[in-house]
Design a protein around this motif. Structure first.
Motif, PDB file in Angstrom:
ATOM      1  N   ILE A  82       0.843  -1.199   0.000  1.00  0.00           N
ATOM      2  CA  ILE A  82       0.000   0.000   0.000  1.00  0.00           C
ATOM      3  C   ILE A  82       0.878   1.249   0.000  1.00  0.00           C
ATOM      4  CG2 ILE A  82      -1.679   1.329   1.352  1.00  0.00           C
ATOM      5  CD1 ILE A  82      -2.798  -1.366   2.350  1.00  0.00           C
ATOM      6  N   SER A  83       1.959   1.227   0.772  1.00  0.00           N
ATOM      7  CA  SER A  83       2.876   2.368   0.830  1.00  0.00           C
ATOM      8  C   SER A  83       3.479   2.652  -0.541  1.00  0.00           C
ATOM      9  CB  SER A  83       3.981   2.114   1.853  1.00  0.00           C
ATOM     10  OG  SER A  83       4.885   3.192   1.903  1.00  0.00           O
ATOM     11  N   ARG A  84       3.843   1.603  -1.271  1.00  0.00           N
ATOM     12  CA  ARG A  84       4.424   1.800  -2.596  1.00  0.00           C
ATOM     13  C   ARG A  84       3.402   2.385  -3.570  1.00  0.00           C
ATOM     14  NH1 ARG A  84       7.432  -2.878  -1.031  1.00  0.00           N
ATOM     15  NH2 ARG A  84       5.940  -4.352  -1.921  1.00  0.00           N
ATOM     16  N   ALA A  85       2.139   1.942  -3.456  1.00  0.00           N
ATOM     17  CA  ALA A  85       1.087   2.512  -4.300  1.00  0.00           C
ATOM     18  C   ALA A  85       0.907   3.994  -3.990  1.00  0.00           C
ATOM     19  CB  ALA A  85      -0.219   1.753  -4.088  1.00  0.00           C
ATOM     20  N   LEU A  86       0.952   4.333  -2.713  1.00  0.00           N
ATOM     21  CA  LEU A  86       0.814   5.740  -2.319  1.00  0.00           C
ATOM     22  C   LEU A  86       2.015   6.565  -2.762  1.00  0.00           C
ATOM     23  CD1 LEU A  86      -0.658   5.221   1.256  1.00  0.00           C
ATOM     24  CD2 LEU A  86      -1.863   6.166  -0.718  1.00  0.00           C
ATOM     25  N   GLN A  87       3.186   5.951  -2.740  1.00  0.00           N
ATOM     26  CA  GLN A  87       4.383   6.661  -3.202  1.00  0.00           C
ATOM     27  C   GLN A  87       4.257   6.982  -4.691  1.00  0.00           C
ATOM     28  OE1 GLN A  87       7.050   7.781  -1.303  1.00  0.00           O
ATOM     29  NE2 GLN A  87       7.480   8.866  -3.204  1.00  0.00           N
ATOM     30  N   ARG A  88       3.723   6.027  -5.456  1.00  0.00           N
ATOM     31  CA  ARG A  88       3.499   6.290  -6.886  1.00  0.00           C
ATOM     32  C   ARG A  88       2.493   7.426  -7.069  1.00  0.00           C
ATOM     33  NH1 ARG A  88       3.448   0.590  -6.902  1.00  0.00           N
ATOM     34  NH2 ARG A  88       1.178   0.458  -7.247  1.00  0.00           N
ATOM     35  N   ALA A  89       1.467   7.430  -6.211  1.00  0.00           N
ATOM     36  CA  ALA A  89       0.466   8.500  -6.283  1.00  0.00           C
ATOM     37  C   ALA A  89       1.086   9.854  -5.941  1.00  0.00           C
ATOM     38  CB  ALA A  89      -0.698   8.191  -5.349  1.00  0.00           C
ATOM     39  N   LYS A  90       1.995   9.846  -4.981  1.00  0.00           N
ATOM     40  CA  LYS A  90       2.647  11.097  -4.564  1.00  0.00           C
ATOM     41  C   LYS A  90       3.504  11.650  -5.703  1.00  0.00           C
ATOM     42  CE  LYS A  90       5.264  13.042  -0.671  1.00  0.00           C
ATOM     43  NZ  LYS A  90       4.146  13.809  -0.085  1.00  0.00           N
ATOM     44  N   VAL A  91       4.233  10.759  -6.364  1.00  0.00           N
ATOM     45  CA  VAL A  91       5.074  11.168  -7.487  1.00  0.00           C
ATOM     46  C   VAL A  91       4.227  11.797  -8.601  1.00  0.00           C
ATOM     47  CG1 VAL A  91       6.545  10.303  -9.350  1.00  0.00           C
ATOM     48  CG2 VAL A  91       6.917   9.523  -7.000  1.00  0.00           C
ATOM     49  N   GLN A  92       3.017  11.267  -8.775  1.00  0.00           N
ATOM     50  CA  GLN A  92       2.124  11.785  -9.806  1.00  0.00           C
ATOM     51  C   GLN A  92       1.356  13.028  -9.355  1.00  0.00           C
ATOM     52  OE1 GLN A  92      -0.389   8.857 -11.724  1.00  0.00           O
ATOM     53  NE2 GLN A  92       1.190   7.276 -11.626  1.00  0.00           N
ATOM     54  N   GLY A  93       1.595  13.466  -8.114  1.00  0.00           N
ATOM     55  CA  GLY A  93       0.930  14.664  -7.621  1.00  0.00           C
ATOM     56  C   GLY A  93      -0.531  14.482  -7.285  1.00  0.00           C
ATOM     57  N   LEU A  94      -0.902  13.240  -6.909  1.00  0.00           N
ATOM     58  CA  LEU A  94      -2.306  12.933  -6.621  1.00  0.00           C
ATOM     59  C   LEU A  94      -2.647  13.075  -5.141  1.00  0.00           C
ATOM     60  CD1 LEU A  94      -2.707   9.749  -8.860  1.00  0.00           C
ATOM     61  CD2 LEU A  94      -3.350  12.112  -9.405  1.00  0.00           C
ATOM     62  N   LEU A  95      -1.629  13.190  -4.281  1.00  0.00           N
ATOM     63  CA  LEU A  95      -1.859  13.269  -2.839  1.00  0.00           C
ATOM     64  C   LEU A  95      -1.639  14.689  -2.334  1.00  0.00           C
ATOM     65  CD1 LEU A  95       0.028  10.081  -1.574  1.00  0.00           C
ATOM     66  CD2 LEU A  95      -2.369  10.283  -2.265  1.00  0.00           C
ATOM     67  N   GLN A  96      -2.268  14.973  -1.200  1.00  0.00           N
ATOM     68  CA  GLN A  96      -2.002  16.246  -0.547  1.00  0.00           C
ATOM     69  C   GLN A  96      -0.517  16.311  -0.170  1.00  0.00           C
ATOM     70  OE1 GLN A  96      -4.751  17.418   2.560  1.00  0.00           O
ATOM     71  NE2 GLN A  96      -6.384  16.153   1.707  1.00  0.00           N
ATOM     72  N   ASP A  97       0.004  17.515  -0.139  1.00  0.00           N
ATOM     73  CA  ASP A  97       1.449  17.694   0.027  1.00  0.00           C
ATOM     74  C   ASP A  97       1.985  17.124   1.342  1.00  0.00           C
ATOM     75  OD1 ASP A  97       1.517  18.958  -2.423  1.00  0.00           O
ATOM     76  OD2 ASP A  97       1.357  20.980  -1.572  1.00  0.00           O
ATOM     77  N   ASN A  98       1.163  17.123   2.391  1.00  0.00           N
ATOM     78  CA  ASN A  98       1.651  16.685   3.704  1.00  0.00           C
ATOM     79  C   ASN A  98       1.473  15.192   3.948  1.00  0.00           C
ATOM     80  OD1 ASN A  98      -1.128  16.763   3.832  1.00  0.00           O
ATOM     81  ND2 ASN A  98      -1.207  17.439   5.965  1.00  0.00           N
ATOM     82  N   ILE A  99       1.063  14.436   2.946  1.00  0.00           N
ATOM     83  CA  ILE A  99       0.811  13.004   3.129  1.00  0.00           C
ATOM     84  C   ILE A  99       2.122  12.224   3.055  1.00  0.00           C
ATOM     85  CG2 ILE A  99      -0.261  10.960   2.105  1.00  0.00           C
ATOM     86  CD1 ILE A  99      -2.201  12.778   3.587  1.00  0.00           C
ATOM     87  N   ASP A 100       2.384  11.439   4.100  1.00  0.00           N
ATOM     88  CA  ASP A 100       3.538  10.550   4.142  1.00  0.00           C
ATOM     89  C   ASP A 100       3.059   9.143   3.757  1.00  0.00           C
ATOM     90  OD1 ASP A 100       5.045   8.353   5.856  1.00  0.00           O
ATOM     91  OD2 ASP A 100       6.443  10.000   5.528  1.00  0.00           O
ATOM     92  N   PRO A 101       3.530   8.572   2.650  1.00  0.00           N
ATOM     93  CA  PRO A 101       3.019   7.279   2.177  1.00  0.00           C
ATOM     94  C   PRO A 101       3.115   6.154   3.204  1.00  0.00           C
ATOM     95  CG  PRO A 101       4.243   8.338   0.427  1.00  0.00           C
ATOM     96  CD  PRO A 101       4.458   9.175   1.666  1.00  0.00           C
ATOM     97  N   GLU A 102       4.245   6.061   3.892  1.00  0.00           N
ATOM     98  CA  GLU A 102       4.418   4.955   4.847  1.00  0.00           C
ATOM     99  C   GLU A 102       3.469   5.089   6.030  1.00  0.00           C
ATOM    100  OE1 GLU A 102       8.003   2.736   7.343  1.00  0.00           O
ATOM    101  OE2 GLU A 102       8.454   4.349   5.933  1.00  0.00           O
ATOM    102  N   LEU A 103       3.369   6.273   6.584  1.00  0.00           N
ATOM    103  CA  LEU A 103       2.465   6.508   7.709  1.00  0.00           C
ATOM    104  C   LEU A 103       1.007   6.320   7.283  1.00  0.00           C
ATOM    105  CD1 LEU A 103       2.351   7.453  10.680  1.00  0.00           C
ATOM    106  CD2 LEU A 103       2.106   9.788   9.828  1.00  0.00           C
ATOM    107  N   THR A 104       0.681   6.791   6.106  1.00  0.00           N
ATOM    108  CA  THR A 104      -0.686   6.674   5.608  1.00  0.00           C
ATOM    109  C   THR A 104      -1.048   5.212   5.337  1.00  0.00           C
ATOM    110  OG1 THR A 104      -0.503   8.860   4.602  1.00  0.00           O
ATOM    111  CG2 THR A 104      -2.314   7.475   3.854  1.00  0.00           C
ATOM    112  N   ALA A 105      -0.101   4.431   4.854  1.00  0.00           N
ATOM    113  CA  ALA A 105      -0.344   3.001   4.633  1.00  0.00           C
ATOM    114  C   ALA A 105      -0.686   2.310   5.947  1.00  0.00           C
ATOM    115  CB  ALA A 105       0.878   2.355   3.995  1.00  0.00           C
ATOM    116  N   CYS A 106       0.015   2.673   7.014  1.00  0.00           N
ATOM    117  CA  CYS A 106      -0.277   2.114   8.338  1.00  0.00           C
ATOM    118  C   CYS A 106      -1.683   2.505   8.782  1.00  0.00           C
ATOM    119  CB  CYS A 106       0.766   2.603   9.336  1.00  0.00           C
ATOM    120  SG  CYS A 106       0.534   1.982  11.016  1.00  0.00           S
ATOM    121  N   ALA A 107      -2.056   3.761   8.540  1.00  0.00           N
ATOM    122  CA  ALA A 107      -3.383   4.239   8.922  1.00  0.00           C
ATOM    123  C   ALA A 107      -4.474   3.528   8.125  1.00  0.00           C
ATOM    124  CB  ALA A 107      -3.477   5.752   8.714  1.00  0.00           C
ATOM    125  N   ILE A 108      -4.258   3.323   6.843  1.00  0.00           N
ATOM    126  CA  ILE A 108      -5.231   2.623   6.006  1.00  0.00           C
ATOM    127  C   ILE A 108      -5.410   1.189   6.483  1.00  0.00           C
ATOM    128  CG2 ILE A 108      -5.604   1.669   3.691  1.00  0.00           C
ATOM    129  CD1 ILE A 108      -4.384   4.231   2.560  1.00  0.00           C
TER     130      ILE A 108
END
Length: 205
Positions: A141-167
């Protein structure tokens, strides 16, 4: 004849796993003995020891029967470098919740894991395996979010690893609630639950 014997052995193994699943679900793990499982299966304790070293091995094999579809879906998510990663993640999360909503076996086994398992010392190998799979799921999930971050799909303050844990924790809470109060937390409405959660991390358009 050898082929028949192999098929019969596999059928006996499945029979034991079915009985263990039912006994663990009805009585809890600590109060379920190998004697009870053998009796429920209409077999002897010797049949159990032919296939499983102990209760921990039997418990672990029961878990393995439900893990495969989730592992396959995680692999699919991890192997999609192209496209919209948030849409892919959304699809993965919805499919996972719907799988649980529509499977009696998953309902029973997850009920055992969440509500009828005291995590005794003898189950440590199985528990450790589950924790390993949880970490693997969060990494995917963290890697999917990292790809989303690279594409500019996430809010600027979103940390992929922390968010994956929350999900992962959010999904676990939904599943626990569903197992106890399915009318209150109906997983057939998986899309709505997932969209509420993802809305908080998406970059506004």
């Amino acid at each position: 004849m050898a082929r028949k014997t192999k098929l019969e052995a596999e059928a006996t193994r499945e029979q034991l796993l079915d009985a263990a699943e039912e006994m663990f679900y009805q009585h809890g793990v600590s109060r379920t003995t190998l004697e009870k499982i053998a009796c429920a299966a209409g077999l002897t304790r010797g049949a159990i020891y032919w296939h499983f070293e102990n209760k921990s091995a039997l418990f672990s094999a029961m878990l393995e029967r439900i893990r495969l579809p989730f592992q396959q879906m995680l692999s699919e998510l991890d192997e999609q470098p192209q496209g919209d990663p948030l849409a892919q993640l959304r699809d993965h999360l919805i499919r996972s919740l719907l799988l649980i909503a529509n499977s009696e076996r998953l309902h029973r086994v997850l009920s055992i894991i969440f509500h009828r398992c005291e995590y005794m010392d003898e189950l440590n190998p199985a528990v450790s395996k589950q924790e390993e799979l949880d970490r693997a799921a969060m990494a995917v999930i963290s890697r999917a979010l990292q790809r989303a971050k690279v594409q500019g799909l996430l809010q600027d303050n979103i940390d992929p690893e922390l968010t994956a844990c929350a999900i992962h924790a959010y999904l676990g809470g939904l599943i626990r609630k569903h197992l106890l109060q399915p009318d209150c937390c109906d997983l057939t409405k998986a899309a709505a639950f997932v969209d509420v959660m993802l809305q908080g991390i998406k970059k506004p358009v």
